[in-house]
Scaffold this motif. Structure first.
Motif, PDB file in Angstrom:
ATOM      1  N   HIS A   1       0.830  -1.203   0.000  1.00 53.56           N
ATOM      2  CA  HIS A   1       0.000   0.000   0.000  1.00 53.56           C
ATOM      3  C   HIS A   1       0.865   1.254   0.000  1.00 53.56           C
ATOM      4  O   HIS A   1       1.953   1.289   0.576  1.00 53.56           O
ATOM      5  N   ASN A   2       0.321   2.309  -0.621  1.00 47.41           N
ATOM      6  CA  ASN A   2       1.053   3.564  -0.712  1.00 47.41           C
ATOM      7  C   ASN A   2       1.077   4.320   0.609  1.00 47.41           C
ATOM      8  O   ASN A   2       2.023   5.023   0.917  1.00 47.41           O
TER       9      ASN A   2
ATOM     10  N   THR B   1      -2.507   0.888   7.026  1.00 47.65           N
ATOM     11  CA  THR B   1      -2.134   1.157   5.641  1.00 47.65           C
ATOM     12  C   THR B   1      -3.387   1.279   4.790  1.00 47.65           C
ATOM     13  O   THR B   1      -4.460   0.774   5.157  1.00 47.65           O
ATOM     14  N   SER B   2      -3.245   1.948   3.657  1.00 47.00           N
ATOM     15  CA  SER B   2      -4.330   1.979   2.681  1.00 47.00           C
ATOM     16  C   SER B   2      -3.742   2.210   1.292  1.00 47.00           C
ATOM     17  O   SER B   2      -2.617   2.699   1.151  1.00 47.00           O
ATOM     18  N   LYS B   3      -4.529   1.859   0.284  1.00 46.31           N
ATOM     19  CA  LYS B   3      -4.122   2.154  -1.082  1.00 46.31           C
ATOM     20  C   LYS B   3      -4.194   3.655  -1.308  1.00 46.31           C
ATOM     21  O   LYS B   3      -5.077   4.329  -0.790  1.00 46.31           O
TER      22      LYS B   3
ATOM     23  N   GLN C   1      -8.818   1.409   5.604  1.00 44.14           N
ATOM     24  CA  GLN C   1      -7.521   1.259   6.234  1.00 44.14           C
ATOM     25  C   GLN C   1      -7.418  -0.109   6.893  1.00 44.14           C
ATOM     26  O   GLN C   1      -8.370  -0.608   7.485  1.00 44.14           O
TER      27      GLN C   1
END
Lengths: 114, 116
Positions: free
Chosen positions: A29-30, A93-95, A103
């Protein structure tokens, strides 16, 4: 399984002694986040990284810093922990670029300050 | 700034019964996302259900459903056929959605107890 990992799960430090908490992810993920969650309270966002871009919340104390050396890892550094910094610290984390912000959370690190 | 309010600090339900957790929020935006997260004791937080504000249809995920009232800014979670594993802290959360706004604003949570 793709996941968010936090180490250690429990951390004890002394008043004023620097401490580092670790988070890693296999989701590619970014975006990576650090939240502080005190007992019986809602998680409070401290800061997040979008790739290498750091975004600090306005009310995050200067005592808290973060590093993200690569996509997979993110660290939370507390320079001089006070008794009020004892809490659960959650990494998530999330895209990036998605239309909604689901998240994914790690299990957290519980920090005790003596 | 957006705020999320959960007015029930604690709720309890009998196993196999239905329970509804309340959430209200305040925003001036027209497009946003709402979430319910579950945090079991000593375990990680997981997403239960999400709702896009532009969708009129209420979201459903198996035994979990929401009642989304946009005009009233209300977003309640209904758990049907409650199970012991549903016992957890439940957080309602808001996000402005898309673009570069990644912040989730959480309510204070509702602790759900499931009685056998």
């Amino acid at each position: 399984d793709a996941m968010v990992i936090q180490n250690p799960r429990y951390q004890v430090t002394q008043f004023g002694k620097p401490v580092t908490l670790s988070c890693s992810q296999t989701l590619n993920h970014n975006v990576m986040y650090w939240y502080q969650q005190k007992s019986s309270q809602a998680p409070k966002l401290l800061f997040h990284y979008y790739d290498k871009d750091f975004n600090n919340e306005a009310d995050t104390p200067d005592n808290f810093q973060s590093r993200r050396p690569n996509t997979s890892f993110c660290f939370l550094d507390i320079r001089s922990p006070g008794l009020g910094d004892a809490a659960m610290y959650l990494c998530a984390t999330s895209k990036g670029g998605s239309s909604y912000n689901e998240q994914f959370f790690g299990p957290g690190t519980r920090l005790t300050v003596l | 700034a957006q705020t999320v309010t959960q007015s029930q600090p604690e709720m309890s339900v009998q196993e196999a019964e239905t329970v509804t957790l309340s959430c209200t929020y305040d925003t001036s935006e027209s497009d946003y996302y709402l979430f319910w997260y579950k945090q079991p004791p000593s375990r990680q937080m997981i997403l239960v259900i999400r709702q896009e504000a532009y969708k009129q249809q209420n979201a459903t995920e198996n035994r979990f459903s929401v009642n989304f009232q946009k005009a009233a800014k209300s977003f309640s979670l209904k758990i049907s056929d409650s199970q012991l594993g549903d016992a957890a802290m439940y957080f309602c959360a808001y996000n402005s959605g898309g673009g570069s706004n990644y912040k989730l604003t959480f309510g204070k949570g509702t602790l759900l107890t499931v009685n056998p």
